[in-house]
Scaffold this active site. Structure first.
Site, PDB file in Angstrom:
ATOM      1  N   ARG A 291       0.878  -1.168   0.000  1.00 44.79           N
ATOM      2  CA  ARG A 291       0.000   0.000   0.000  1.00 44.79           C
ATOM      3  C   ARG A 291       0.922   1.227   0.000  1.00 44.79           C
ATOM      4  O   ARG A 291       1.529   1.559   1.005  1.00 44.79           O
ATOM      5  CB  ARG A 291      -0.888  -0.056   1.254  1.00 44.79           C
ATOM      6  CG  ARG A 291      -1.960   0.991   1.330  1.00 44.79           C
ATOM      7  CD  ARG A 291      -1.743   1.929   2.487  1.00 44.79           C
ATOM      8  NE  ARG A 291      -1.858   1.265   3.768  1.00 44.79           N
ATOM      9  CZ  ARG A 291      -1.257   1.732   4.866  1.00 44.79           C
ATOM     10  NH1 ARG A 291      -0.505   2.803   4.842  1.00 44.79           N
ATOM     11  NH2 ARG A 291      -1.395   1.105   6.004  1.00 44.79           N
TER      12      ARG A 291
ATOM     13  N   HIS B  67      -3.243   4.536   4.723  1.00 48.89           N
ATOM     14  CA  HIS B  67      -4.281   3.513   4.959  1.00 48.89           C
ATOM     15  C   HIS B  67      -5.635   4.036   4.486  1.00 48.89           C
ATOM     16  O   HIS B  67      -6.315   3.426   3.679  1.00 48.89           O
ATOM     17  CB  HIS B  67      -4.330   3.157   6.442  1.00 48.89           C
ATOM     18  CG  HIS B  67      -5.538   2.363   6.801  1.00 48.89           C
ATOM     19  ND1 HIS B  67      -5.707   1.061   6.418  1.00 48.89           N
ATOM     20  CD2 HIS B  67      -6.674   2.708   7.473  1.00 48.89           C
ATOM     21  CE1 HIS B  67      -6.889   0.616   6.855  1.00 48.89           C
ATOM     22  NE2 HIS B  67      -7.492   1.606   7.479  1.00 48.89           N
TER      23      HIS B  67
ATOM     24  N   TYR C 299       4.721   5.819  11.110  1.00 49.63           N
ATOM     25  CA  TYR C 299       5.073   4.444  11.476  1.00 49.63           C
ATOM     26  C   TYR C 299       5.910   3.698  10.448  1.00 49.63           C
ATOM     27  O   TYR C 299       6.235   2.544  10.655  1.00 49.63           O
ATOM     28  CB  TYR C 299       3.806   3.630  11.813  1.00 49.63           C
ATOM     29  CG  TYR C 299       2.725   3.664  10.745  1.00 49.63           C
ATOM     30  CD1 TYR C 299       2.803   2.839   9.621  1.00 49.63           C
ATOM     31  CD2 TYR C 299       1.642   4.526  10.852  1.00 49.63           C
ATOM     32  CE1 TYR C 299       1.822   2.869   8.635  1.00 49.63           C
ATOM     33  CE2 TYR C 299       0.651   4.566   9.872  1.00 49.63           C
ATOM     34  CZ  TYR C 299       0.747   3.743   8.768  1.00 49.63           C
ATOM     35  OH  TYR C 299      -0.221   3.770   7.792  1.00 49.63           O
TER      36      TYR C 299
HETATM   37  C1  LIG Z   1     -13.552  -5.905  12.827  1.00 49.91           C
HETATM   38  C2  LIG Z   1     -12.827  -4.614  12.594  1.00 49.91           C
HETATM   39  N1  LIG Z   1     -11.826  -4.266  13.433  1.00 49.91           N
HETATM   40  C3  LIG Z   1     -11.142  -3.106  13.222  1.00 49.91           C
HETATM   41  C4  LIG Z   1     -11.487  -2.291  12.172  1.00 49.91           C
HETATM   42  C5  LIG Z   1     -10.689  -1.019  11.913  1.00 49.91           C
HETATM   43  N2  LIG Z   1      -9.830  -1.261  10.740  1.00 49.91           N
HETATM   44  C6  LIG Z   1     -10.199  -0.835   9.516  1.00 49.91           C
HETATM   45  S1  LIG Z   1      -9.096  -1.295   8.351  1.00 49.91           S
HETATM   46  C7  LIG Z   1      -8.101  -2.036   9.464  1.00 49.91           C
HETATM   47  C8  LIG Z   1      -6.823  -2.702   9.022  1.00 49.91           C
HETATM   48  C9  LIG Z   1      -7.049  -3.741   7.991  1.00 49.91           C
HETATM   49  O1  LIG Z   1      -5.825  -4.209   7.511  1.00 49.91           O
HETATM   50  P1  LIG Z   1      -5.752  -5.279   6.356  1.00 49.91           P
HETATM   51  O2  LIG Z   1      -6.664  -6.395   6.643  1.00 49.91           O
HETATM   52  O3  LIG Z   1      -4.318  -5.584   6.144  1.00 49.91           O
HETATM   53  O4  LIG Z   1      -6.359  -4.494   5.098  1.00 49.91           O
HETATM   54  P2  LIG Z   1      -5.798  -3.170   4.390  1.00 49.91           P
HETATM   55  O5  LIG Z   1      -6.424  -2.021   5.127  1.00 49.91           O
HETATM   56  O6  LIG Z   1      -4.324  -3.168   4.478  1.00 49.91           O
HETATM   57  O7  LIG Z   1      -6.293  -3.236   2.992  1.00 49.91           O
HETATM   58  C10 LIG Z   1      -8.629  -1.936  10.743  1.00 49.91           C
HETATM   59  C11 LIG Z   1      -8.009  -2.478  11.947  1.00 49.91           C
HETATM   60  C12 LIG Z   1     -12.557  -2.674  11.344  1.00 49.91           C
HETATM   61  N3  LIG Z   1     -12.934  -1.960  10.288  1.00 49.91           N
HETATM   62  N4  LIG Z   1     -13.189  -3.865  11.566  1.00 49.91           N
END
Ligand SMILES: Cc1ncc(C[n+]2csc(CCOP(=O)(O)OP(=O)(O)O)c2C)c(N)n1
Ligand SMILES: [Mg+2]
Length: 368
Positions: free
Chosen positions: A258, A262, A271
């Site tokens: 990415r 985010h 970070y």
């Molecule tokens: C169940 C849940 N916990 C926390 C969040 C907050 N949150 C949104 S995106 C994210 C990180 C997701 O990381 P990843 O699975 O690697 O996907 P990426 O964002 O890198 O595409 C978090 C913790 C959420 N949306 N849903």
């Protein structure tokens, strides 16, 4: 022999077809028509330019928070390009490019990220679910769809997208287990973009790959260079063929990055280092694919210049349509309508207050 090595049915391969400089491993080149190659290239370019435009619209306050996909175009488009329209797709919040490939309009995406639920609807006939915000939940939805497909003896396949962070969620493990036990036609596409907001991939699991999680659930897992659209397509194609033959699910780990934040509410400089980002910018999926297409005689600088102009015009007209829609077709009072069956007094008061303000604004505009 009391202690012997267990012969597991699967091992984990790593697949790369185009290297970082766009050089091809001829033996691994998937059979893709020239037409589809060019369609993929256009979709990747459109996704990149749309992402950039969305970022500037967000910074101008014209849309709200969204999750950029810059750098992940090959991972998502290579996978969905292998699907048939009749297959199913369950996206997370970072699959805009895949959704557009499947028929979502750019203006709907803008309307959605401006906060209007009209933009989140899936058009009739498109076999996709709406964007899933709860991390990992969409993997279970794909498994439910896969179970339905199997029950009805259909030949469709469900493809689900999720991130490296999602592999730490219970939902992911439950989905993988169920799909393995029932041998469902589901493709699990993990976009390992190395970060889950500020948590690095190394904090999600101690295992060497994410793909190897598949083995514990009795399904094949493969790791691919997620910035190599040909490798992603080839892996998806193989998984789809297996699923259609009744061979069950597959997990594909696309190793990608990415490149930006985010979401637009995040500052990645807090970070991670600029050096890390630079290393990945060098592995950009688009120039690499363009080199391959040039070598094949399918693309020239002039053709790229024409395409760039075309996609920018397409994006501009989507922005115009979205802004016109938001100005004329939506009613801010709708936001009060669906949260409560019987709205409490303070919500009713707020609704009245906004209604008066909107009427006053309208009258002022009419007299001005
Ligand atoms: C169940 C849940 N916990 C926390 C969040 C907050 N949150 C949104 S995106 C994210 C990180 C997701 O990381 P990843 O699975 O690697 O996907 P990426 O964002 O890198 O595409 C978090 C913790 C959420 N949306 N849903
Ligand atoms: Mg991630």
């Amino acid at each position: 022999m009391p202690r012997t090595e267990i012969d597991l049915p699967y091992r984990v391969d790593y697949l790369s077809v185009l290297d970082e400089n766009g050089h091809l491993d001829k033996e691994l080149e998937p059979a893709i028509s020239h037409e589809l190659l060019l369609k993929l290239h256009r979709a990747m370019l459109l996704a990149r330019r749309f992402d950039e435009r969305m970022l500037s619209l967000q910074r101008q306050g014209r849309i709200g928070t969204f999750a950029p996909i810059k750098g992940q175009e090959a991972a998502q488009l290579g996978a969905v390009a292998a699907l048939r329209p009749s297959d199913w797709m369950t996206p997370s919040f970072r699959e805009g490019a895949a959704e557009v490939w499947r028929g979502k309009l750019l203006d709907s995406i803008l309307v959605y990220y401006a906060g209007y639920d009209e933009g989140g609807r899936v058009e009739e006939g498109r076999n996709d679910l709406p964007v899933a915000i709860p991390v990992g939940s969409q993997t279970l939805h794909a498994v439910g769809i896969g179970y339905g497909i199997q029950y009805r003896k259909e030949s469709h396949v469900a493809m689900t997208f999720f991130g490296d962070g999602a592999t730490s969620e219970g939902d992911f493990h439950e989905a993988m287990n169920f799909a393995g036990v029932f041998q469902l036609p589901v493709i699990f596409v993990c976009q390992n973009n190395h970060w889950a907001i500020s948590i690095p991939r190394s904090r999600q699991t101690h295992s060497k790959t994410l793909a190897q999680k598949a083995l514990a659930y009795g399904m094949p897992g493969i790791q691919v260079d997620g910035n190599d659209v040909l490798a992603v397509y080839a892996a998806a194609q193989e998984a789809l063929e297996r699923a259609r033959r009744g061979g069950g699910p597959t997990m594909i780990e696309c190793v990608t990055y990415r490149v930006t934040m985010h979401t637009t509410a995040d500052d990645p400089k807090r970070y991670r280092s600029d050096e890390e980002v630079e290393q990945w910018v060098k592995r950009d999926p688009i120039p690499r694919f363009q080199k391959y297409l040039r070598d094949k005689g399918l693309l020239s600088d002039e053709a790229i210049a024409v395409l760039e102009t075309e996609v920018l015009a397409e994006i501009q007209s989507a922005v115009d349509r979205a802004e016109e829609f938001m100005k004329t077709e939506t009613n801010p009072l709708d936001m009060f309508d669906h949260a409560f069956g019987e709205p409490p007094a303070h919500v009713r008061r707020q609704r009245l207050e906004l209604e008066r303000e909107l009427t006053a604004d309208r009258e002022e505009a009419n007299h001005g």
